[in-house]
Design a protein around this motif. Structure first.
Motif, PDB file in Angstrom:
ATOM      1  N   ASP A 280      10.455  45.645  63.915  1.00 32.48           N
ATOM      2  CA  ASP A 280       9.503  46.573  63.293  1.00 32.48           C
ATOM      3  C   ASP A 280       9.544  47.934  63.976  1.00 32.48           C
ATOM      4  O   ASP A 280       9.522  48.979  63.310  1.00 32.48           O
ATOM      5  CB  ASP A 280       8.089  45.997  63.350  1.00 32.48           C
ATOM      6  CG  ASP A 280       7.922  44.779  62.459  1.00 32.48           C
ATOM      7  OD1 ASP A 280       8.731  44.623  61.511  1.00 32.48           O
ATOM      8  OD2 ASP A 280       7.006  43.978  62.701  1.00 32.48           O
TER       9      ASP A 280
ATOM     10  N   LYS B 185      12.890  49.761  63.050  1.00 33.11           N
ATOM     11  CA  LYS B 185      12.896  50.301  61.685  1.00 33.11           C
ATOM     12  C   LYS B 185      12.003  51.538  61.577  1.00 33.11           C
ATOM     13  O   LYS B 185      12.277  52.443  60.796  1.00 33.11           O
ATOM     14  CB  LYS B 185      12.453  49.221  60.689  1.00 33.11           C
ATOM     15  CG  LYS B 185      13.539  48.214  60.386  1.00 33.11           C
ATOM     16  CD  LYS B 185      13.294  47.469  59.087  1.00 33.11           C
ATOM     17  CE  LYS B 185      12.216  46.432  59.247  1.00 33.11           C
ATOM     18  NZ  LYS B 185      12.136  45.544  58.038  1.00 33.11           N
ATOM     19  N   ARG B 186      10.963  51.570  62.392  1.00 32.87           N
ATOM     20  CA  ARG B 186      10.052  52.713  62.359  1.00 32.87           C
ATOM     21  C   ARG B 186      10.576  53.902  63.163  1.00 32.87           C
ATOM     22  O   ARG B 186      10.439  55.052  62.755  1.00 32.87           O
ATOM     23  CB  ARG B 186       8.685  52.285  62.889  1.00 32.87           C
ATOM     24  CG  ARG B 186       7.611  53.358  62.781  1.00 32.87           C
ATOM     25  CD  ARG B 186       6.229  52.799  63.056  1.00 32.87           C
ATOM     26  NE  ARG B 186       6.083  52.283  64.403  1.00 32.87           N
ATOM     27  CZ  ARG B 186       5.961  51.005  64.715  1.00 32.87           C
ATOM     28  NH1 ARG B 186       6.005  50.086  63.758  1.00 32.87           N
ATOM     29  NH2 ARG B 186       5.824  50.599  65.957  1.00 32.87           N
TER      30      ARG B 186
ATOM     31  N   LEU C 151      18.894  45.997  59.750  1.00 27.21           N
ATOM     32  CA  LEU C 151      17.738  46.882  59.857  1.00 27.21           C
ATOM     33  C   LEU C 151      17.904  48.211  59.130  1.00 27.21           C
ATOM     34  O   LEU C 151      16.950  48.974  59.015  1.00 27.21           O
ATOM     35  CB  LEU C 151      17.438  47.157  61.337  1.00 27.21           C
ATOM     36  CG  LEU C 151      17.079  45.950  62.199  1.00 27.21           C
ATOM     37  CD1 LEU C 151      16.878  46.373  63.642  1.00 27.21           C
ATOM     38  CD2 LEU C 151      15.837  45.245  61.675  1.00 27.21           C
TER      39      LEU C 151
ATOM     40  N   ILE D 178      19.782  50.857  60.054  1.00 29.08           N
ATOM     41  CA  ILE D 178      19.847  51.977  60.990  1.00 29.08           C
ATOM     42  C   ILE D 178      21.280  52.497  60.998  1.00 29.08           C
ATOM     43  O   ILE D 178      22.200  51.761  61.379  1.00 29.08           O
ATOM     44  CB  ILE D 178      19.426  51.530  62.402  1.00 29.08           C
ATOM     45  CG1 ILE D 178      17.973  51.060  62.384  1.00 29.08           C
ATOM     46  CG2 ILE D 178      19.621  52.658  63.414  1.00 29.08           C
ATOM     47  CD1 ILE D 178      17.532  50.351  63.638  1.00 29.08           C
TER      48      ILE D 178
ATOM     49  N   ARG E 228      14.479  57.673  56.310  1.00 31.01           N
ATOM     50  CA  ARG E 228      14.263  56.578  55.357  1.00 31.01           C
ATOM     51  C   ARG E 228      15.436  56.334  54.418  1.00 31.01           C
ATOM     52  O   ARG E 228      15.468  55.328  53.717  1.00 31.01           O
ATOM     53  CB  ARG E 228      13.004  56.884  54.530  1.00 31.01           C
ATOM     54  CG  ARG E 228      11.708  56.801  55.310  1.00 31.01           C
ATOM     55  CD  ARG E 228      10.547  57.325  54.479  1.00 31.01           C
ATOM     56  NE  ARG E 228      10.444  56.608  53.211  1.00 31.01           N
ATOM     57  CZ  ARG E 228       9.810  57.098  52.143  1.00 31.01           C
ATOM     58  NH1 ARG E 228       9.265  58.283  52.189  1.00 31.01           N
ATOM     59  NH2 ARG E 228       9.736  56.380  51.030  1.00 31.01           N
TER      60      ARG E 228
ATOM     61  N   GLN F 212      17.300  53.002  54.902  1.00 30.65           N
ATOM     62  CA  GLN F 212      16.426  51.842  54.775  1.00 30.65           C
ATOM     63  C   GLN F 212      15.974  51.598  53.338  1.00 30.65           C
ATOM     64  O   GLN F 212      15.481  50.512  53.025  1.00 30.65           O
ATOM     65  CB  GLN F 212      15.218  51.995  55.698  1.00 30.65           C
ATOM     66  CG  GLN F 212      15.597  51.925  57.166  1.00 30.65           C
ATOM     67  CD  GLN F 212      14.399  51.933  58.097  1.00 30.65           C
ATOM     68  OE1 GLN F 212      13.270  51.724  57.667  1.00 30.65           O
ATOM     69  NE2 GLN F 212      14.640  52.171  59.375  1.00 30.65           N
TER      70      GLN F 212
ATOM     71  N   LEU G  14      17.664  48.485  51.907  1.00 35.28           N
ATOM     72  CA  LEU G  14      17.400  47.140  52.415  1.00 35.28           C
ATOM     73  C   LEU G  14      16.760  46.295  51.323  1.00 35.28           C
ATOM     74  O   LEU G  14      15.894  46.764  50.585  1.00 35.28           O
ATOM     75  CB  LEU G  14      16.475  47.190  53.627  1.00 35.28           C
ATOM     76  CG  LEU G  14      17.033  47.831  54.900  1.00 35.28           C
ATOM     77  CD1 LEU G  14      15.978  47.834  55.991  1.00 35.28           C
ATOM     78  CD2 LEU G  14      18.282  47.116  55.384  1.00 35.28           C
TER      79      LEU G  14
ATOM     80  N   HIS H  30      21.306  44.626  53.889  1.00 33.60           N
ATOM     81  CA  HIS H  30      21.716  45.925  53.351  1.00 33.60           C
ATOM     82  C   HIS H  30      22.500  45.735  52.059  1.00 33.60           C
ATOM     83  O   HIS H  30      23.463  44.970  52.015  1.00 33.60           O
ATOM     84  CB  HIS H  30      22.569  46.664  54.377  1.00 33.60           C
ATOM     85  CG  HIS H  30      22.504  48.146  54.270  1.00 33.60           C
ATOM     86  ND1 HIS H  30      23.291  48.857  53.423  1.00 33.60           N
ATOM     87  CD2 HIS H  30      21.730  49.064  54.915  1.00 33.60           C
ATOM     88  CE1 HIS H  30      23.026  50.153  53.544  1.00 33.60           C
ATOM     89  NE2 HIS H  30      22.069  50.299  54.440  1.00 33.60           N
TER      90      HIS H  30
END
Length: 787
Positions: A485, A488-489, A563, A565, A718, A721, A724, A737
């Motif tokens: 978490d 991802k943030r 994730l 990234i 973003r 992501q 995802l 992904h």
């Protein structure tokens, strides 16, 4: 008296009436004790005191008001002076001043470059890592890494995880003829005096991690690379493969998938060997001397490997999707994630007496190889010729340790991660993985020099030495699952250094979002220390600035494919024409090999340390994130166009499916030609605004730019992501992904739009419609984001 009294009332001396009054010559007639004067004095005293008190109150009120006006006027004059004469500053400089960081971008780059050009310690690190065996969980490699980072002034943080792994006990390969032993493989590599490492340091026979224990005696066949098409050839030619030991060569697909395919087709055990033919031009057959006398492969080299099913379930097979943070972590059955049959690696030298027994038996494979005396027949071997393979593994929970250095930034988010795993299979590991470990420490040294000059990066940086990388990205994957978490943030980019120096040709593998920033960093990097030739020039010369796709097996797997990234990997690898062969996962991947044949002065190591560091600094010091959406969307559109053509061919009468596919094609073209291009142009303009100087009275303009900057960075963060998927790919939901994922059949290459590609391969209309619908939703959301 009244008149006199009135006259007295008007005089300023009147307050003296309250004092004693005396007359010359008659001190007693009107003295202090008179009854008239004290009363009059008191009356007048009270009256005048009241008058004076009121006057003082008015005067005090008037003074405060004047003082307030004076303060306001002074403040106005000061602000006017500051606004007129104070230095003009940019938002970028304001960020640094607020956080007491005085270094300009140019100074930051200069200090970093000077630190790495003045001294090169990569050779020292490579020799320290490779002078002994350092498998997963090795304490000496851990201690060395921590000590070097502390010496640079860092306080590394240690994160421990507890995966379930295999530890080799014994492995044997025996050739039997008429129930008699005709050959026993040593499963060991020849000890070379030139390498200055004791043979006792690698006494363990060769093995596969995550292989099943077992003792099998059976006839055997040759199955080429162990691909599905190879087994199709065997079946079409009527070869009896059920219950046989399958001899398979390395290459084309991941080792674990070779074992998985062998299981699928009824194998009772597997031998994996490296065929020198797959080394390309540099072979003994082409006249090159073998290592250590020349660049060709040493005949006794053995390629060790992990054989868990990485393209489906990377990481700890007992904790899929969650971290093994404690020895007591609840675990699931590993069934379906690791093989159920034993497998053993073997050298080209020791596979020869086994394979030559297949000549003239079965069908001749449509392939070429360099095992002298073997004609590449399938077999099976005669009934009186059998193989016995014995493999014993102990499975247990083992402690591994990730080493993490955190450099806080002015902003607390948008982390840039640089990582590499330090564990190896045996003595050696100079090219894979410890060239990357050495470069990681060199990057840390450059960052340390910056910190000593008072630098604070705009964005946080994390330098991470993973443990357990060779067994399936254990350290990086456990970390990613543990901090999913937060990553991802906050995480912006992951840069990987695995197998960094194994040849002379520069290769970049990166998410296209990073393509431009990597090229800019290459322009700032002198190739091998040359003043007149940059890495950008070299890259352009050898491959026309090609950005290759990421692969399906590396420590970036959890970041990019799970994730979302954006990730990149930099390396110097074999040019395929003159570079020495790297002995993957062998003791011959040594610092002696590195210094004699690949990077004698460790100049390539230094080049890559500069390049990776400059990429990191450009990412962390540039106010708007330097991602470019246009290259990313262009690549997606190009791949989709190919798949669109296949859909038209496969489902020519399906109007619903074709209409959706056509709608996506039209909108995708608009997104990358218009929306993405405009979005990139606006961010380029924003970058210029962040560095433009404004007068102090124009502070409101900086506020507007700051708000715009935060919105732009959030959008850029973003983009990846958005692709995802909650449910992941079919039959491997850990891969989230929808744009990039390891190829399901090979595990090596990466598919673009993997869900749709798999549906087309399987000619599954429902699956194709589902993935077109998912893709349509994602690009619609992307278009809204870019606007």
């Amino acid at each position: 008296m009244a008149r006199r009294g009135n006259e007295y009332d008007s005089q300023e001396s009147l307050p003296l009436l309250s004092e004693s009054i005396t007359f010359d010559g008659d001190q007693g007639s009107l003295g202090r004790g008179s009854s008239v004067f004290p009363a009059v004095s008191r009356l007048r005293s009270n009256t005048i005191t009241s008058i004076r008190s009121g006057y003082e109150i008015v005067r005090e009120h008037m003074d405060k008001k004047k003082f307030a006006y004076l303060v306001l006027a002074s403040l106005f004059l000061y602000l006017g002076f500051v606004g007129a004469f104070a230095p003009r500053t940019s938002l970028a400089r304001d960020f640094r001043r607020i956080h007491a960081s005085r270094l300009t971008d140019a100074e930051i780059y200069r200090i970093y470059l000077n630190a790495l050009s003045a001294e090169n310690l990569a050779g020292k690190h490579v020799r320290n890592y490779t002078s002994r065996e350092h498998r997963i969980g090795d304490q000496e490699a851990l201690d060395y890494t921590v000590a070097q980072l502390k010496e640079l002034g860092f306080e590394p943080r240690l994160e421990k995880y507890y995966p379930w792994i295999s530890t080799p006990v014994d492995s044997q390969v025996t050739l039997l003829e008429d129930d008699e032993i005709s050959f026993v493989a040593s499963l060991r590599e020849e000890c070379l005096e030139e390498e200055h490492t004791g043979c006792g340091l690698s006494s363990q026979p060769a093995y596969h991690d995550y292989s099943a224990s077992g003792n099998v005696t059976a006839s055997y066949i040759f199955a080429n690379y162990g691909r599905l098409e190879d087994y199709k050839f065997l079946l079409q030619n009527g070869i009896d493969i059920e219950g046989k030991i399958h001899v398979i060569r390395y290459g084309k697909i991941l080792p674990g998938l070779k074992i998985k395919n062998a299981e699928l087709y009824g194998s009772s055990g597997v031998l994996l060997y490296t065929d020198p033919y797959d080394d390309g031009l540099i072979t003994k057959k082409n006249g090159y001397k073998p290592y250590p006398d020349g660049p060709a492969r040493h005949d006794s080299s053995i390629e060790r490997a992990a054989v868990n099913f990485l393209s489906d379930f990377p990481g700890d097979p007992t904790t899929p999707g969650y971290p093994s943070r404690f020895p007591s972590t609840e675990r699931l059955s590993p069934a379906g994630k690791i093989p159920t049959i034993p497998s053993i690696p073997i050298s080209a030298e020791e596979i020869y007496p086994i394979l030559r027994k297949l000549n003239g038996k079965g069908a001749k494979m449509n392939c070429t190889g360099n095992i002298e005396g073997f004609e590449y027949f399938t077999g099976p071997s005669s009934d009186n010729v059998q193989l016995q393979i014995f493999n014993k593994q102990n499975y247990s929970i083992t402690e591994i340790t990730d080493v993490i250095v955190e450099i806080p930034g002015i902003f607390s988010e948008y982390d840039i991660l640089i990582g590499n795993h330090r564990d190896s299979w045996t003595v050696g590991g100079a090219g894979s993985p410890n060239s990357g470990s050495a470069i990681l420490l060199e990057i840390a040294r450059g960052m340390s020099a910056l910190l000593k000059h008072g630098w604070k990066p705009m964005r946080p940086i994390k330098l991470i030495s993973w443990d357990g990388g060779e067994l399936g990205m254990l350290g990086s994957l456990e970390y990613a699952e543990n901090h999913a978490d937060l990553l991802k943030r906050n995480a912006l980019v992951y840069l990987n250094l695995e197998s960094a120096i194994t040849g002379s040709q520069f290769r970049c593998r990166a998410n296209p979002l990073l393509e431009n920033v990597i090229r800019d960093a290459a322009k700032c990097t002198n190739f091998k220390g040359s003043d007149g030739w940059t890495l950008f020039n070299e890259w352009d010369k050898v491959s026309n600035l090609t950005n290759s796709p990421l692969l399906g097996f590396a420590d970036y797997v959890p970041f990019q494919y799970h994730l979302g990234i954006p990730s990149a990997s930099f390396e110097f690898s074999s040019n395929g024409t003159g570079d020495a062969v790297i002995h993957w996962h062998s003791r011959y991947d040594s610092h002696f090999w590195m210094e004699k044949y690949v990077d004698p002065g460790y100049k390539l190591h230094n080049t890559l340390a500069v390049m990776t560091g400059m990429t990191c600094l450009t990412l962390c010091e540039t106010e708007p994130t330097v991602f470019k959406a246009y290259p990313y969307l262009t690549e997606i559109a190009e791949w989709y166009e190919r798949l669109h053509e296949k859909i038209l061919q496969l489902f020519p009468e399906d109007r619903e499916l074709l209409d959706l596919a056509e709608t996506i094609a039209k909108h995708l073209e608009t997104i990358y030609t218009e929306d993405a291009a405009l979005f990139d142009a606006q961010n380029l303009e924003l970058r210029e605004l962040c560095t433009r100087d404004f007068a102090a009275y124009e502070f409101f303009k900086k506020i507007k730019i700051y708000i715009r900057l935060m919105r732009a960075n959030n959008k850029l963060k973003r983009i990846d992501q958005l692709f995802l998927t909650r449910g992941g790919l079919p039959d491997r939901n850990w891969m989230k992904h929808s744009i990039y994922a390891p190829n399901k059949k090979t595990g090596c290459e990466v598919d673009v739009l993997p869900g749709l590609q798999e549906a087309i391969v399987e000619q599954d209309r429902e699956k194709a419609f589902r993935w077109l619908s998912i893709f349509w939703t994602q690009i619609t959301n992307l278009r809204l984001l870019l606007r």
